[in-house]
Every structure is written in C-alpha cells, then in structure tokens.
Write an enzyme that holds these catalytic residues in place. Structure first.
Site, PDB file in Angstrom:
ATOM      1  N   THR A 306      29.224  37.480  10.469  1.00  0.00           N
ATOM      2  CA  THR A 306      30.457  37.666  11.225  1.00  0.00           C
ATOM      3  C   THR A 306      31.617  37.146  10.385  1.00  0.00           C
ATOM      4  OG1 THR A 306      31.562  37.217  13.327  1.00  0.00           O
ATOM      5  CG2 THR A 306      30.236  35.443  12.398  1.00  0.00           C
ATOM      6  N   ASP A 307      32.818  37.193  10.943  1.00  0.00           N
ATOM      7  CA  ASP A 307      33.975  36.767  10.169  1.00  0.00           C
ATOM      8  C   ASP A 307      34.208  35.265  10.327  1.00  0.00           C
ATOM      9  OD1 ASP A 307      35.046  36.402  12.617  1.00  0.00           O
ATOM     10  OD2 ASP A 307      36.480  38.048  12.512  1.00  0.00           O
ATOM     11  N   LYS A 308      35.319  34.804   9.793  1.00  0.00           N
ATOM     12  CA  LYS A 308      35.543  33.368   9.696  1.00  0.00           C
ATOM     13  C   LYS A 308      35.757  32.686  11.028  1.00  0.00           C
ATOM     14  CE  LYS A 308      40.562  33.868   9.013  1.00  0.00           C
ATOM     15  NZ  LYS A 308      40.556  35.296   9.314  1.00  0.00           N
ATOM     16  N   THR A 309      36.100  33.454  12.072  1.00  0.00           N
ATOM     17  CA  THR A 309      36.451  32.808  13.329  1.00  0.00           C
ATOM     18  C   THR A 309      35.239  32.420  14.143  1.00  0.00           C
ATOM     19  OG1 THR A 309      36.585  34.923  14.450  1.00  0.00           O
ATOM     20  CG2 THR A 309      38.605  34.088  13.456  1.00  0.00           C
ATOM     21  N   GLY A 310      34.091  33.013  13.875  1.00  0.00           N
ATOM     22  CA  GLY A 310      32.917  32.665  14.660  1.00  0.00           C
ATOM     23  C   GLY A 310      33.034  33.081  16.108  1.00  0.00           C
TER      24      GLY A 310
END
Length: 578
Positions: A306-310
């Site tokens: 997934t991306d950095k934001t979780g």
C-alpha cells in the site's frame, strides 16, 4: 481573512436558488442519494447457500439414502445442509447490512441559501447550483466548488488516503463524503447523487469481480476428490457385493453406506462455524468482514502493498524496510521514528484461521478410516463378519461427535510462535495430514474399534460365519460406536499441538475443548442409552466389559500420536545440517 472566488458563469447569485429552481433540478437530476444496485432478494441469497458444490454433494447423498430406503438418513443430511445454509446466510446478510450503512456517510442535513435566506434542508434535497454554507464538523453532502473560505481545512482521507488535512484553494472542488475540520466557507454544488466522485468510486468497487478465496479453492478441490472417490468406491462395492452373491437390494444398501461413510457431512458446518467465530474476533477489533471466507484470505496474507499513509490499517504505518540505490535498510520504529513498536492484530487473524484449519484437518481426516473399516471387513469376509456400524451411526459420528471438538479447536489460544516463520502455504490436505490420518491415528482407532466389536460378539457366543442375535449385534455395535467417539475425543486433545504430545502442556489451556468433550460424552450416553434413538441408529449401551475395552482406544490413539510426533521431530533433526 475571507477570500472570495472570482465571478463566473457557474457562480450562483448570493441569494441562492429559488424554490421553483430547486423543484426543477430535483425533477431533472433526482434526489441526492447514492445509487444502490438492486441486490438479490434474501430468498435468492439463502438459496445460493444451499446449492454450492459441497451442498450439492450432500444433497446427492441424501437422495441416494432415500432411494436406498433410509428416510431418516435423508432427513438428517437435509437438516445439516439447511441449518448450515441458514446460519451462513444470516452471518453474511448481517454483514451486508452493516456494509450498506456506509451509504450513511452523507449527512442527513445541510445548511443552504435559498430565496435569500439560510435554511436547513435534508441532504437528499440538495441540487446542482445550491449554495451550501460550511463550518468545522460538517460532512460535505455533494461535490461542490469552494467559493469563499476562512481558514478552511478538509479531511479527504476517505477518498485520497491522505491522513493530513488539505487546505483547498478557492475554486477547488470539495468531494462528497469528506468533511470540514477547520474554518468556515461557502460553496456551490456541482454534482449530486450518482454524479459525485464518491458514487464513481462505489461503482468501480461494485464492478470488480470477486475471485474465489484460497479456502474456497482448497475446499472445492477436496470436495471434488471426495465426491469422485466416494462414488467410485460405492460403485466398486456394489459390483463386489453382486459378485459375492449378495442380493442386489442389500448390495445397493452396502454401496450407499460406503459412499456416505466417505462424505464428511460434518465438514460443511465445521468450516462455516469456525470462520464465523474468526469473523466475530475481527468484529471485536472493529473490522467488518462481509464474507466468511475473507477471514481465511486475510490470515493467508504475507505482505500488504500500500502507499505511505497506511490507509488499510489505522491511517498510520510503521516503516520496516527502505530500498535505496546503495541497498536495503531495515528500520524498526513507530511511524517514521526508529523507537521500536510491535502490534498484535495480525496474530489474531493468523491464529484464528490456522486453528480453524487445524480443526478441519485433525477432526475429520482420520475418522474416515474408522468409519469405512467395518464395511471393508464385511466385504473381505464375504459378510461372515457383520457390519459394526450402521450408516446412521456414521452420520451421527460425522455430525454429532465431530462438530463441537472442531469448533473448540478453533478457539485454541494462539501459540507464542504463531507469527514466527513462514505461513502454511501448502494444500489444506497435504501429505503430512494424509499420513497422520490414514497411517497413524486411523489404523489405531480402527483396530481397537473392530477388536471391541468382535470381542463383544465372541463373548456373547457368536461364531464366525453365523448371524448374531439382534440384541447381541446391537450391544457389539454400541461398543464399536463408543470406541470411535472416545477415539475422536482423544484425537481432539492430540490436535491441540502439531509437535508436542498430550501431557507436555496443560490440558486446561482450552476450556472450550473440555466443555466440548463433556457435551460429547453426554451425547454418547444419550445415543446409546435412549431406547428410541438407539433403535433408529442401531446399537445399545455397552456393558462394563464393553466400556472397559472401548476405553483402550484413548491410550492407543495418544500413543500413536506421540510416536508420530517423535518420529517427525527426529526426522527434522536429522535433516538439519551439522
């Protein structure tokens, strides 16, 4: 400081829409509601739970039993399928209804300017070109263009995944479903209902095809193999009985018995209830599982990309590994800070699904041999040794005595090593399970079972080749039935650990299993001690000598289990490099 958007052709006068303009737009565009596809009726959803592949196999078994003149067996199998279908439907229907509440993300009320006055209206009555007033705490009801703003900050995490609030520029479009966390402002509606970005995302999710889960693929493969094996074995058994001179009607009954013995009728409710329990565990962690099989899929997940934001977790994420041109750097920390942290949410999922798998494997696998052995002995002796178990007794074993221990094993506390090492990625029924079931535990139980049956017959005066009296046969059959039940209960304790023998850990570690064993023992007494039920199933309460012999299956199963585990440990040590 207040900012105003430059005037343009799409900007509505400060007085807002008139009542007549609102009516015209409502007639043209419809109410501001999320489009919902027409879901299949509850009756159709329930019907689908009754006609999947495994259920069809059981329906066929019920039909064969009816043709063979065993209506009790037909009713029993039908009840199992229907009850399991109703339970699975109720579980998933409840989750579907909870998921449908996501549409309530749109607020029920909104403040708008109409006919020069500020009024509060239902969010469903918003129309294009409505002037909406915004303040901190408002959830935006429709896509709108920001016309005026005083320190407006918007949380768009539901759409973008960004946990940091954004500060939109004048003229920017604010999306339905987001909400204002700071400041005040005013905007003009640009899209409502099915024309919003939120509706487009919802349409994309509905259009996605749901692939079969790993568990459903494995179960489908198992059921296919079992069905083919059961039918083939039944056909062979019928042919052999005809070659031996058995009457066709009795030969057909024998073939049906063999077929039913090979079909694990209790597997379907065991899987459903085990996954339902895991679903409840996830619900306790505020995770909504709409479909039962998704629990096992999550437990089989090794990596989530997934991306950095979780966003998939808690809108925060721990960095554990960083790829750089110079190589890979491992990081231990909270968020982006190297201070160290460990969470246990995934362990609960893995534990629940692994234990459900253990319950299915351990309780059902080796019982087939004990149930099939009486038919094999009857066939090999040309009928000179009577059948030790009736078909209805086998069904009672599959459903009555397997279910509760399997569910209790699904509640086994997670091992401290549950998150260590690789996940089980092999087949649900692999070589280790087959050897354990058919070469270790199954033979130990089957030998004691047939030993008890023949010993009771001989003790009662039976001679090989003769037909025993009805009372003596019922007594011997009851002893064999009790042996299989006690063997299954002993095996349930053995299945609490895949590597340690019974006694190497506390027997009180799983109180649900103790309760399950108590209930099964009471169930055994009812089946054998209630004359009406015993007459239907076949078998009667053993005498003291019969019980004493039946109890020998407990040390036999535990000893075989301990020897098998010791041999596996020895083999693993030999395989390790010096």
């Amino acid at each position: 400081m207040e900012r105003a958007a430059p005037a343009g052709p799409a900007v509505v006068a400060a007085g807002g829409l008139s009542a007549s303009e609102v009516v015209q737009r409502l007639e043209r565009d419809g109410p501001n509601v999320m489009p919902t596809p027409r879901a299949p009726s509850a009756l159709v959803q329930l019907g689908l739970q009754l006609v999947h592949f495994f259920a069809i196999v059981l329906w066929v078994a019920a039909g064969l039993a009816l043709v063979a003149g065993m209506p009790q067996l037909t009713v029993a199998i039908a009840v199992v399928v229907v009850l399991n279908g109703v339970f699975a439907f109720a579980q998933e229907h409840r989750a579907e209804r909870a998921g449908a509440r996501l549409a309530d993300l749109l607020p029920p009320r909104a403040r708008v300017v109409r006919d020069g006055a500020v009024v509060e209206v239902s969010a469903t009555d918003l129309v294009v070109d409505d002037v909406v007033l915004l303040e901190a705490g408002d959830r935006i009801s429709a896509d709108l263009r920001l016309d005026r703003a005083v320190s407006v900050a918007v949380d768009e995490s539901m759409l973008t995944g960004e946990s940091v609030t954004s500060r939109p520029e004048l003229g920017a479009v604010l999306r339905a479903g987001t909400f204002v966390v700071e400041g005040v402002g005013r905007g003009t509606v640009t899209a409502t209902g099915g024309r919003t970005r939120l509706a487009e995302i919802a349409a994309l999710t509905r259009a996605a095809r749901r692939p079969p889960s790993p568990l459903s693929v494995q179960l489908h493969r198992i059921v296919t193999v079992v069905a083919v094996l059961a039918v083939a074995t039944g056909v062979v058994a019928f042919g052999v009985s005809l070659l031996l001179g058995v009457e066709p009607a009795f030969g057909f009954l024998f073939a049906v018995g063999v077929t039913v013995a090979l079909v694990p009728e209790g597997l379907l409710p065991t899987v459903t209830l085990s996954l339902a329990r895991a679903t409840q565990l996830m619900a306790g962690r505020h995770a909504l599982v709409r479909r039962l099989e998704a629990v096992e899929t999550l437990g089989s997940t090794t990596f989530i990309c997934t991306d950095k934001t979780g966003t998939l977790t808690r809108n925060e994420m721990n960095v554990v590994e960083v790829w750089t041109p110079a190589g890979t750097v491992r990081v231990a920390g909270r968020g982006y800070e190297p201070t160290g942290q460990r969470t246990g949410g995934a362990a609960a999922v893995v534990a629940a699904t692994e234990l459900a798998r253990s319950a299915v494997e351990c309780v059902h696998g080796r019982a087939v041999l004990a149930e099939l052995t009486p038919f094999v002995v009857w066939s090999l002796t040309l009928g000179h040794v009577p059948l030790a178990l009736s078909v209805l007794q086998i069904l009672a074993l599959d459903i009555g005595t397997d279910l509760l221990p399997a569910l209790a094993l699904g509640a086994e506390p997670a091992s401290e090593r549950v998150m260590a090492g690789p996940l089980h990625q092999g087949a649900l029924v692999d070589g280790v399970l087959m050897r354990r079931a058919f070469l270790v535990l199954g033979p130990a139980e089957a030998v004691v079972e047939m030993g008890v049956f023949i010993a009771v017959l001989v003790h009662g005066g039976w001679v090989y080749g003769t037909v025993p009296g009805a009372e003596l046969l019922a007594l011997a059959s009851g002893g064999a039935f009790a042996t299989v039940v006690l063997g299954q209960l002993a095996n349930a304790f053995a299945c609490r650990s895949a590597s340690r023998r019974v006694g190497a850990w506390s027997l009180r570690g799983n109180r649900l299993l103790l309760w399950a064993v108590g209930v099964e023992l009471a169930f055994l007494v009812v089946i054998l001690g209630w004359p009406a039920l015993a007459a239907v199933l076949g078998g009667s309460m053993p005498d003291l000598a019969g019980w004493a012999m039946a109890l020998l299956v407990v040390p036999a199963v535990l000893a075989a289990d301990a020897a098998h585990k010791a041999a596996r440990r020895w083999g693993r040590r030999r395989a390790q490099p010096a």
